[in-house]
Design an enzyme around this catalytic site. Structure first.
Site, PDB file in Angstrom:
ATOM      1  N   GLU A 180       0.867   3.866   1.865  1.00  0.00           N
ATOM      2  CA  GLU A 180       1.347   4.291   3.189  1.00  0.00           C
ATOM      3  C   GLU A 180       2.542   3.458   3.653  1.00  0.00           C
ATOM      4  O   GLU A 180       3.490   3.981   4.257  1.00  0.00           O
ATOM      5  CB  GLU A 180       0.236   4.145   4.248  1.00  0.00           C
ATOM      6  CG  GLU A 180      -1.029   4.925   3.971  1.00  0.00           C
ATOM      7  CD  GLU A 180      -2.079   4.083   3.257  1.00  0.00           C
ATOM      8  OE1 GLU A 180      -1.727   3.411   2.260  1.00  0.00           O
ATOM      9  OE2 GLU A 180      -3.242   4.099   3.687  1.00  0.00           O
TER      10      GLU A 180
ATOM     11  N   HIS B 277       0.848  -1.201   0.000  1.00  0.00           N
ATOM     12  CA  HIS B 277       0.000   0.000   0.000  1.00  0.00           C
ATOM     13  C   HIS B 277       0.886   1.254   0.000  1.00  0.00           C
ATOM     14  O   HIS B 277       2.042   1.217   0.451  1.00  0.00           O
ATOM     15  CB  HIS B 277      -0.903   0.002   1.234  1.00  0.00           C
ATOM     16  CG  HIS B 277      -2.051  -0.959   1.133  1.00  0.00           C
ATOM     17  ND1 HIS B 277      -3.129  -0.939   1.979  1.00  0.00           N
ATOM     18  CD2 HIS B 277      -2.285  -1.969   0.258  1.00  0.00           C
ATOM     19  CE1 HIS B 277      -3.978  -1.897   1.646  1.00  0.00           C
ATOM     20  NE2 HIS B 277      -3.501  -2.542   0.612  1.00  0.00           N
TER      21      HIS B 277
ATOM     22  N   CYS C 185      -2.269  -0.482   7.506  1.00  0.00           N
ATOM     23  CA  CYS C 185      -1.523   0.779   7.428  1.00  0.00           C
ATOM     24  C   CYS C 185      -1.641   1.575   8.722  1.00  0.00           C
ATOM     25  O   CYS C 185      -0.679   2.214   9.151  1.00  0.00           O
ATOM     26  CB  CYS C 185      -1.990   1.588   6.224  1.00  0.00           C
ATOM     27  SG  CYS C 185      -1.552   0.776   4.666  1.00  0.00           S
TER      28      CYS C 185
ATOM     29  N   CYS D 221      -6.143   1.621   5.877  1.00  0.00           N
ATOM     30  CA  CYS D 221      -6.738   0.357   6.331  1.00  0.00           C
ATOM     31  C   CYS D 221      -6.122  -0.020   7.681  1.00  0.00           C
ATOM     32  O   CYS D 221      -5.237   0.672   8.191  1.00  0.00           O
ATOM     33  CB  CYS D 221      -6.496  -0.745   5.297  1.00  0.00           C
ATOM     34  SG  CYS D 221      -4.775  -1.295   5.222  1.00  0.00           S
TER      35      CYS D 221
END
Lengths: 146, 146
Positions: free
Chosen positions: A57, A55, A88, A85
């Site tokens: 992040e 992801h 993260c 999410c």
């Protein structure tokens, strides 16, 4: 940080999100800023890397720590176009991130639904910055794929 | 998977955890197994990589996906010596991991405290396998560092 700065850096995160969309990735972008310096820019790469953990992040946190030579991002702001999410949010917590600024809410997968207390208690959270633009990018991406 | 298999693979995860301790890392180890084949072995590398996201589970998931050439670990079991944190639970969920087997509970940082519903609903969870050995390794590590 003032509101103008937050808008400026969220636009940078949006540029990253658009790069993700251009590569067929779910368009989420992130930027890490420390005292006016951009330490890291990243976008979702789960398809390219065949890795569900890639992801925006996660990569931004790893890259910012590399740039700083330190594991903790206490003096940093993480800008991300979509609400993080659970994964993260956990990473943002471990990094002791000073500020988290995000754009669009993610009612299905956002951390606030599953783990509202996951962040470090000292992390300041600002939500809804350029939320419409950030959400529109994701909606547009999925509409085109259908 | 039967209990004997779970013990066998948890011992492999413990070997990884001991490797972490030998390098000055918090001793957590993980192994990903798919139909009797070990796809990935990993241990915590947060100090060596200067990266708070470098937990054993994160690396094991990434490595297993690489080995499989597929993002999802639906037919896999992830063995880890300590209850995953929120971040790792999120990753385990994104990977749609078939089974999660862990050793020691982590009452401070474990996902069950902060995000009890973070895992994929289809993930089978088995806890407490070799829990004493797994916990002793962590306790011993921190006692020596004090």
């Amino acid at each position: 940080m003032n509101q103008k700065d937050d808008l400026f850096y969220m636009k940078q995160a949006l540029l990253e999100a658009r790069r993700a969309a251009d590569c067929g990735e779910v368009p989420v972008g992130a930027v890490v800023v420390c005292r006016g310096v951009v330490l890291a820019r990243a976008h979702n790469l789960t398809e390219a890397l065949n890795d569900v953990t890639a992801h925006a992040e996660m990569q931004a946190i790893t890259a910012a720590a590399n740039a700083l030579g330190a594991k903790y991002l206490t003096d940093c702001t993480l800008y991300v176009t979509v609400e993080p999410c659970v994964m993260c949010a956990g990473a943002i917590a471990w990094a002791q991130t000073g500020r988290l600024v995000f754009g669009a809410a993610d009612e299905k997968r956002g951390y606030r639904k599953y783990a509202p207390d996951a962040l470090h208690p000292k992390t300041e959270v600002v939500d809804g910055v350029m939320a419409e633009e950030c959400a529109a990018l994701v909606k547009d991406f999925f509409r085109k794929r259908r």
